[in-house]
Design an enzyme around this catalytic site. Structure first.
Site, mmCIF file in Angstrom:
data_model
loop_
_atom_site.group_PDB
_atom_site.id
_atom_site.type_symbol
_atom_site.label_atom_id
_atom_site.label_comp_id
_atom_site.label_asym_id
_atom_site.label_seq_id
_atom_site.Cartn_x
_atom_site.Cartn_y
_atom_site.Cartn_z
ATOM 1 N N GLU A 232 0.804 -1.225 0.000
ATOM 2 C CA GLU A 232 0.000 0.000 0.000
ATOM 3 C C GLU A 232 0.837 1.275 0.000
ATOM 4 O O GLU A 232 1.753 1.431 0.799
ATOM 5 C CB GLU A 232 -0.929 0.010 1.224
ATOM 6 C CG GLU A 232 -1.892 1.186 1.251
ATOM 7 C CD GLU A 232 -2.931 1.070 2.364
ATOM 8 O OE1 GLU A 232 -3.887 1.866 2.363
ATOM 9 O OE2 GLU A 232 -2.791 0.180 3.235
ATOM 10 N N LYS A 248 -8.553 -1.037 1.005
ATOM 11 C CA LYS A 248 -9.558 -1.615 1.898
ATOM 12 C C LYS A 248 -10.339 -2.632 1.078
ATOM 13 O O LYS A 248 -10.868 -2.307 0.014
ATOM 14 C CB LYS A 248 -10.511 -0.557 2.461
ATOM 15 C CG LYS A 248 -10.022 0.060 3.754
ATOM 16 C CD LYS A 248 -10.149 -0.900 4.916
ATOM 17 C CE LYS A 248 -9.409 -0.416 6.143
ATOM 18 N NZ LYS A 248 -8.054 -0.934 6.219
#
Length: 428
Positions: A232, A248
């Protein structure tokens, strides 16, 4: 001024291992590797920074102010990290949970030695170079052997929160959601080992081989180490453009091609997973708006499905144009920590997280990255990571998941175990 030389590499992947092994002699190292994962926003495939000329380390008190002064003073490449607990510098928050690692809250250094790899091209850029030092170092790296030397005893990993305790705490978090205190929160738990001795270089190579993520990191500050397989990006500045890419939404991989594609497709349609992502996108949009030119915050991609070696993820890309009145560090200060690791509303979520979690997060869910001489920057989110303090023989890794009103505590627990699998396999 830096002295710079460019070489052509015959085997870039093998050279990266040699480079990192050779760099172990230095007290400070930051190694960032994309593992050749295709990315829209990227300046190089791999960079290694080593051997501090200057550095800054501090607790969270006025940390962003100190970082801004350091960045403006050096006007050079600087590499380092921001711990999650810098939240206490920008809001009236505290971090009182147990800390077995004892890392500084912020650490950056100006490296004497820099190595950039893009494709098969290597650029070496040195400060204060002695005669023939650069060429001698390059030849030393090429002669470095990288045979596996990891003969350490497997560790007995303990879990800070039991399954029953986890379910009870997530149930409490759901009560906060039903009362309207928060909409979503990222709840994390720690796995750890005491009296631990590991070979950080070998453990990093093993962890990276499992995941091959786009934001892999090996960080060393004397006897403090981060071995990260992060997928990420937290935030990037490219001239006036700001890019944030929250993750997410997670689904497992399958060995069956057809089943794997079906799992990926289902992830894109899963109402719970999409709602987790969209809530954080709204939070990130709000964070970026604080330093953006009016009307410039946009969502370039919403809930795109991306495949990694172990899991599928939903990733969104939020961008903005930086208002001229704000500095590079202002962008980080007003958006930190990454929304995907907190929840919404952000401050309320962090308050509840502190109350329910049992470990100080420290560098976990913080960020590692760099500033360029012109003030551009790029930082990851520290997840899927092993932290090691060699001085007190403490190894730690944490995992978490997003809790929303649709969360089922047992399923969230299973997701945490899935995320912990790579770190456990490397250490145990």
């Amino acid at each position: 001024m830096r002295t710079s030389v460019i070489y052509t590499l015959q085997e870039p992947k093998f050279f990266k291992k040699q480079l990192l092994k050779w760099a172990q002699q230095y007290r400070e190292i930051t190694f960032l590797d994309s593992n050749d994962y295709h990315q829209q926003y990227s300046s190089f495939d791999t960079v290694l920074a080593a051997d501090a000329l200057t550095l800054i380390k501090t607790d969270n008190y006025k940390a962003f102010e100190d970082l801004s002064a350091y960045q403006k003073t050096t006007r050079d490449w600087i590499f380092g990290y921001l711990s999650y607990d810098l939240k206490n510098d920008t809001e009236k928050l505290e971090s009182n949970n147990y800390d077995g690692l004892d890392f500084p809250d912020l650490f950056f250094f100006q490296p004497k030695k820099l190595f950039f790899i893009k494709g098969n091209q290597l650029e070496i850029a040195y400060l204060n170079m002695c005669d023939d030092e650069l060429e001698n170092d390059f030849n030393e790296i090429l002669a470095t052997t990288v045979e596996n030397e990891d003969e350490h005893t497997p560790l007995a990993i303990k879990q800070r929160i039991t399954k029953e305790g986890y379910i009870e705490k997530v149930t409490q978090m759901l009560e906060h959601i039903h009362l309207g205190d928060i909409y979503e929160a990222n709840f994390c738990m720690e796995f750890y080992a005491e009296d631990a001795i590991i070979n950080p270089y070998e453990k990093y190579q093993a962890l990276n081989a499992i995941s091959e993520p786009p934001f892999a990191t090996y960080f060393k500050n004397y006897k403090q180490y981060l071995l990260s397989a992060s997928p990420e990006r937290y935030i990037r500045k490219d001239e006036s453009k700001i890019i944030s890419q929250p993750i997410k939404g997670t689904a497992r991989r399958s060995n069956s091609i057809q089943e794997d594609e079906a799992i990926k497709l289902e992830l894109t349609k899963n109402e719970k997973e999409r709602s987790e992502n969209i809530m954080i996108v709204d939070l990130v949009r709000n964070d970026l708006s604080r330093t953006a030119k009016k009307g410039s915050v946009n969502v370039e991609e919403l809930c795109g499905a991306y495949t990694f070696k172990q899991v599928h993820h939903l990733i969104s890309t939020v961008v903005s144009e930086l208002d001229d009145e704000y500095s590079p560090v202002d962008v980080i200060r007003t958006s930190f920590p990454m929304g995907s690791m907190t929840g919404a509303p952000k401050i309320s979520a962090m308050q509840i997280i502190e109350k329910l979690e049992e470990t100080k997060r420290g560098l976990y869910s913080g960020a590692v990255g760099y500033f360029t001489p012109t003030g551009d920057f790029d930082f990851n989110v520290v997840i899927r990571s092993i932290l090691y303090n060699e001085a007190n023989k403490y190894v730690s890794f944490s995992v978490g998941s997003a809790i929303t009103s649709k969360a089922l505590p047992e399923k969230e627990y299973d997701e945490c175990l899935l995320k912990a699998k790579a770190m456990r396999s490397v250490l145990e």
